[in-house]
Design an enzyme around this catalytic site. Sequence first.
Site, PDB file in Angstrom:
ATOM      1  N   CYS A   4       0.840  -1.197   0.000  1.00  0.00           N
ATOM      2  CA  CYS A   4       0.000   0.000   0.000  1.00  0.00           C
ATOM      3  C   CYS A   4       0.878   1.252   0.000  1.00  0.00           C
ATOM      4  O   CYS A   4       1.734   1.425   0.875  1.00  0.00           O
ATOM      5  CB  CYS A   4      -0.921  -0.001   1.217  1.00  0.00           C
ATOM      6  SG  CYS A   4      -1.784   1.562   1.469  1.00  0.00           S
ATOM      7  N   CYS A   7       0.581   3.286   3.261  1.00  0.00           N
ATOM      8  CA  CYS A   7       1.263   2.608   4.366  1.00  0.00           C
ATOM      9  C   CYS A   7       2.773   2.831   4.272  1.00  0.00           C
ATOM     10  O   CYS A   7       3.443   3.049   5.296  1.00  0.00           O
ATOM     11  CB  CYS A   7       0.936   1.115   4.370  1.00  0.00           C
ATOM     12  SG  CYS A   7      -0.718   0.708   4.992  1.00  0.00           S
ATOM     13  N   ASP A  30      -0.627  16.670  -0.915  1.00  0.00           N
ATOM     14  CA  ASP A  30      -0.889  15.885  -2.120  1.00  0.00           C
ATOM     15  C   ASP A  30       0.156  16.233  -3.174  1.00  0.00           C
ATOM     16  O   ASP A  30       0.502  17.399  -3.373  1.00  0.00           O
ATOM     17  CB  ASP A  30      -2.302  16.178  -2.638  1.00  0.00           C
ATOM     18  CG  ASP A  30      -2.780  15.132  -3.627  1.00  0.00           C
ATOM     19  OD1 ASP A  30      -3.711  14.375  -3.299  1.00  0.00           O
ATOM     20  OD2 ASP A  30      -2.199  15.052  -4.748  1.00  0.00           O
ATOM     21  N   HIS A  46      -4.368   0.615   8.427  1.00  0.00           N
ATOM     22  CA  HIS A  46      -4.883   0.461   7.060  1.00  0.00           C
ATOM     23  C   HIS A  46      -6.385   0.156   7.068  1.00  0.00           C
ATOM     24  O   HIS A  46      -6.828  -0.860   7.600  1.00  0.00           O
ATOM     25  CB  HIS A  46      -4.135  -0.649   6.321  1.00  0.00           C
ATOM     26  CG  HIS A  46      -4.538  -0.766   4.886  1.00  0.00           C
ATOM     27  ND1 HIS A  46      -3.906  -0.060   3.876  1.00  0.00           N
ATOM     28  CD2 HIS A  46      -5.533  -1.453   4.276  1.00  0.00           C
ATOM     29  CE1 HIS A  46      -4.484  -0.330   2.719  1.00  0.00           C
ATOM     30  NE2 HIS A  46      -5.476  -1.174   2.932  1.00  0.00           N
ATOM     31  N   ASN A  86     -12.867  10.020  -1.509  1.00  0.00           N
ATOM     32  CA  ASN A  86     -13.360   9.242  -2.639  1.00  0.00           C
ATOM     33  C   ASN A  86     -13.413   7.771  -2.235  1.00  0.00           C
ATOM     34  O   ASN A  86     -12.485   7.260  -1.600  1.00  0.00           O
ATOM     35  CB  ASN A  86     -12.434   9.423  -3.852  1.00  0.00           C
ATOM     36  CG  ASN A  86     -12.456  10.851  -4.361  1.00  0.00           C
ATOM     37  OD1 ASN A  86     -13.515  11.471  -4.442  1.00  0.00           O
ATOM     38  ND2 ASN A  86     -11.290  11.384  -4.694  1.00  0.00           N
ATOM     39  N   HIS A  99      -8.511   7.977   2.986  1.00  0.00           N
ATOM     40  CA  HIS A  99      -7.853   9.281   3.152  1.00  0.00           C
ATOM     41  C   HIS A  99      -8.857  10.382   2.906  1.00  0.00           C
ATOM     42  O   HIS A  99      -9.817  10.220   2.158  1.00  0.00           O
ATOM     43  CB  HIS A  99      -6.649   9.426   2.214  1.00  0.00           C
ATOM     44  CG  HIS A  99      -6.944   9.145   0.771  1.00  0.00           C
ATOM     45  ND1 HIS A  99      -7.066   7.867   0.280  1.00  0.00           N
ATOM     46  CD2 HIS A  99      -7.168   9.960  -0.271  1.00  0.00           C
ATOM     47  CE1 HIS A  99      -7.336   7.908  -1.011  1.00  0.00           C
ATOM     48  NE2 HIS A  99      -7.416   9.174  -1.373  1.00  0.00           N
ATOM     49  N   HIS A 101      -9.168  14.317   1.675  1.00  0.00           N
ATOM     50  CA  HIS A 101      -8.536  15.475   1.043  1.00  0.00           C
ATOM     51  C   HIS A 101      -9.016  16.726   1.786  1.00  0.00           C
ATOM     52  O   HIS A 101     -10.228  16.952   1.900  1.00  0.00           O
ATOM     53  CB  HIS A 101      -8.966  15.600  -0.420  1.00  0.00           C
ATOM     54  CG  HIS A 101      -8.614  14.428  -1.293  1.00  0.00           C
ATOM     55  ND1 HIS A 101      -7.581  14.468  -2.210  1.00  0.00           N
ATOM     56  CD2 HIS A 101      -9.179  13.199  -1.409  1.00  0.00           C
ATOM     57  CE1 HIS A 101      -7.526  13.304  -2.851  1.00  0.00           C
ATOM     58  NE2 HIS A 101      -8.486  12.511  -2.387  1.00  0.00           N
TER      59      HIS A 101
HETATM   60  P1  AMP Z   1      -7.809   9.481  -4.510  1.00  0.00           P
HETATM   61  O1  AMP Z   1      -7.776   9.613  -6.001  1.00  0.00           O
HETATM   62  O2  AMP Z   1      -9.000  10.113  -3.861  1.00  0.00           O
HETATM   63  O3  AMP Z   1      -7.610   8.033  -4.102  1.00  0.00           O
HETATM   64  O4  AMP Z   1      -6.580  10.316  -3.952  1.00  0.00           O
HETATM   65  C1  AMP Z   1      -5.272   9.853  -3.990  1.00  0.00           C
HETATM   66  C2  AMP Z   1      -4.407  11.074  -3.969  1.00  0.00           C
HETATM   67  O5  AMP Z   1      -3.084  10.660  -3.664  1.00  0.00           O
HETATM   68  C3  AMP Z   1      -4.329  11.812  -5.309  1.00  0.00           C
HETATM   69  O6  AMP Z   1      -4.830  13.144  -5.139  1.00  0.00           O
HETATM   70  C4  AMP Z   1      -2.843  11.791  -5.648  1.00  0.00           C
HETATM   71  O7  AMP Z   1      -2.388  12.993  -6.223  1.00  0.00           O
HETATM   72  C5  AMP Z   1      -2.207  11.545  -4.295  1.00  0.00           C
HETATM   73  N1  AMP Z   1      -0.897  10.911  -4.321  1.00  0.00           N
HETATM   74  C6  AMP Z   1      -0.537   9.812  -5.036  1.00  0.00           C
HETATM   75  N2  AMP Z   1       0.748   9.495  -4.775  1.00  0.00           N
HETATM   76  C7  AMP Z   1       1.195  10.410  -3.863  1.00  0.00           C
HETATM   77  C8  AMP Z   1       2.427  10.621  -3.198  1.00  0.00           C
HETATM   78  N3  AMP Z   1       3.489   9.828  -3.397  1.00  0.00           N
HETATM   79  N4  AMP Z   1       2.529  11.669  -2.345  1.00  0.00           N
HETATM   80  C9  AMP Z   1       1.476  12.486  -2.132  1.00  0.00           C
HETATM   81  N5  AMP Z   1       0.278  12.339  -2.724  1.00  0.00           N
HETATM   82  C10 AMP Z   1       0.139  11.313  -3.584  1.00  0.00           C
END
Ligand code: AMP
Length: 113
Positions: A4, A7, A30, A46, A86, A99, A101
């Site tokens: 993950c 994680c 993000d 998790h 989401n 998570h 936002h």
């Molecule tokens: P979701 O699409 O709601 O599952 O959100 C996942 C979020 O994780 C997205 O907005 C991505 O831009 C963000 N994301 C993916 N990889 C990373 C990372 N390594 N560091 C910070 N944010 C990330």
Amino acid sequence: MSDCLFCKIIAGEIPSAKVYEDDQVYAFRDIHPMAPTHVLVVPRHHIVSMAAVGEADDAQLAACLRACSAVALQEGLVNGFRVVTNCGPDACQSVQHLHFHVLGGKQLSEKMD
Ligand code: AMP
């Protein structure tokens, strides 16, 4: 969960820009921000998504909401902010670890879809 992404971020195996942490929650910026402030608030334990919170610890879920508020305060979002999670493919969830936002720092769209 060993495979993950979040994680691994919480464990420090993948770098992140930390904004807030406590014993239950880790929050970081993000990587593709959708607003001047775009922080992800993630429970350390998790949980796949909102669809699975029935199995989660109440204290941990409450800690997530309190952390969203703490992040907004810390980021100076005095004019308001949005919290989004989401869940599943219809909502375009891309990381399968619950998570929230936290978005703010500009006038956000009235549209929620
Ligand atoms: P979701 O699409 O709601 O599952 O959100 C996942 C979020 O994780 C997205 O907005 C991505 O831009 C963000 N994301 C993916 N990889 C990373 C990372 N390594 N560091 C910070 N944010 C990330």
